[in-house]
Design an enzyme around this catalytic site. Sequence first.
Site, PDB file in Angstrom:
ATOM      1  N   CYS A 136      13.892   9.447   7.095  1.00  0.00           N
ATOM      2  CA  CYS A 136      13.732   8.970   8.470  1.00  0.00           C
ATOM      3  C   CYS A 136      15.025   9.124   9.247  1.00  0.00           C
ATOM      4  CB  CYS A 136      13.272   7.516   8.469  1.00  0.00           C
ATOM      5  SG  CYS A 136      14.176   6.481   7.306  1.00  0.00           S
ATOM      6  N   GLU A 143       9.156   1.040  11.329  1.00  0.00           N
ATOM      7  CA  GLU A 143      10.240   2.024  11.182  1.00  0.00           C
ATOM      8  C   GLU A 143       9.578   3.391  11.230  1.00  0.00           C
ATOM      9  OE1 GLU A 143      12.092   4.723  10.156  1.00  0.00           O
ATOM     10  OE2 GLU A 143      12.631   3.979   8.161  1.00  0.00           O
ATOM     11  N   LYS A 201       0.865  -1.193   0.000  1.00  0.00           N
ATOM     12  CA  LYS A 201       0.000   0.000   0.000  1.00  0.00           C
ATOM     13  C   LYS A 201       0.900   1.241   0.000  1.00  0.00           C
ATOM     14  CE  LYS A 201      -1.757   2.905   2.140  1.00  0.00           C
ATOM     15  NZ  LYS A 201      -1.501   4.327   1.799  1.00  0.00           N
ATOM     16  N   GLU A 239      10.122  14.895  15.314  1.00  0.00           N
ATOM     17  CA  GLU A 239      10.596  14.780  13.933  1.00  0.00           C
ATOM     18  C   GLU A 239       9.913  15.856  13.087  1.00  0.00           C
ATOM     19  OE1 GLU A 239       9.433  11.305  11.507  1.00  0.00           O
ATOM     20  OE2 GLU A 239      11.575  11.058  11.142  1.00  0.00           O
TER      21      GLU A 239
END
Length: 485
Positions: A287, A253, A178, A387
Amino acid sequence: MTLIQTVDIVDLVIDGAARPARGGARAAVLDPATGATLAEVAAAGPEDVDDAVAAARAAQPAWSRLSPRQRGQHLFAVAALVRRHADDLAHTESLDTGKPLAQARADVEVTAEYFEFYGGYADKFYGETMPLAGDSFALTFREPHGVTGHIIPWNYPLQIGCRTIVPSLMVGNACVVKPAMEAPLSITRLGLLALEAGLPPGVLNVVPGSGSLAGAHLADHPGIDHLSFTGGLETGVLVMSAAARHVRPVTLELGGKSPSLVFADADLDRATAVLTKALIQNAGQTCSAGSRIVAERSVHDELVDRLAKAFEEVTLGRGVDDPDMGPVISAAQRDRVLGYIDGALAAGCGVAAGGSAAEPAGLAGGYFVRPTLLVDVAPDMAVAQEEVFGPVLTVLRADDDESALAIANGTPFGLVASVWTSDLDRAMHLARRLEAGQVYLNSYGAAGGIGLPFGGVKKSGFGREKGVEAASEYTQTKTVVVNVG
Ligand code: TXE
């Protein structure tokens, strides 16, 4: 296959065929550099996800019964086609994500390498034998989960997609993928290329769709045996909660706030060049972006001056024109990033470079943010803890190794870290005590090469991708005990 120049129509890839969503839903995919529509992509609904899972379930037994070498050969065939279509794939990835063409080319190269790495490893992934008492012994089989679900983000669709898909295929799983609706084009093309390369129908299904509809349905699907998710922390918690309902393993993750510890004895020329790249790569939407610097007090000002100069020289533009840095993925992401900058300024931080949106010539509709260097940042501020996922680098001061380590470890995340020093003892001591899945000494890599195990600790997630470790992630060990006495 032609380059996307005008609005393209992109279908789902289910059971070996491209087709629209059953309900006919489509969504526009925007060029982040201009805001113009690039493509109309089929938006999978729950019924399409059901079809994809059913196709994968039907295809998986035969796929898993092929010899490992045969599966490896299939993977090599896909790699060859990826290489043949490298220009097209890189162009598509650059248009879709906004990243500079050179980075997109590197992503495509890595994509081919994933298929080659695991193609070569397929027939070398063994179980073990264990001697027991007398003539008895035990042996282990590494068995595929069955059908694996892969929810992938928009920042590195090909790279992150293949990081999870290819080892899963290698060990005999069938996949339902997906992609994110912000950037679904390259991975959908990869699904078609895999078919062209001879991958059996149903082994790799690609169903772009919204997260709350297609993503949530896949995460909660009873026909999935393992879920791999790369994305934001909050979504990761939702995905893990859904998996918990089915007692199903997940690999998560969830990004990071990766620190670079720079000491006075570091090579500042090198540190400046590498840490600038560690931030601006993919406009900070990585990331493992090096998004925090913890500088020893005596070198702080000089490092900030050097970084500010480097940041001001970064060229912005449309990815396909290959600037140093492209736009961020969407208007929402730009606003989120600018919101963090505004919040930092309101909290008393200073700006040594950037600090605002940008509008490169002729790109008024694009989502550009200037590379931003924030100073006078306290470790507990939001911009130093969360983040940002944009080109924003925070610089903090530390007095010594211990305080640098405390700041570095003082966030909920733990994905990557780096240490810059010419003192090997200090570097190794810190490497052992940094809370991160990967530590770089006098270097920085966004996750490093394919062979290097990659994954987080703390809220960066768990499970290891890449390298030979990923094969274990996508299998379960069965132990068989034999009594020959
Ligand atoms: O991520 P989401 P978003 C971080 C980064 C970014 C923030 C938000 O900090 O600013 O997340 O980005 C699918 N059930 N990262 O909102 O929602 C979604 O469709 C199942 C870090 O884009 O996590 C997409 O395919 N799936 C990161 C994928 O999850 C759902 C990469 C990731 O989107 C879902 C991207 C649901 N309820 C963002 N909702 C990294 N670690 O590299 C959404 N999705």
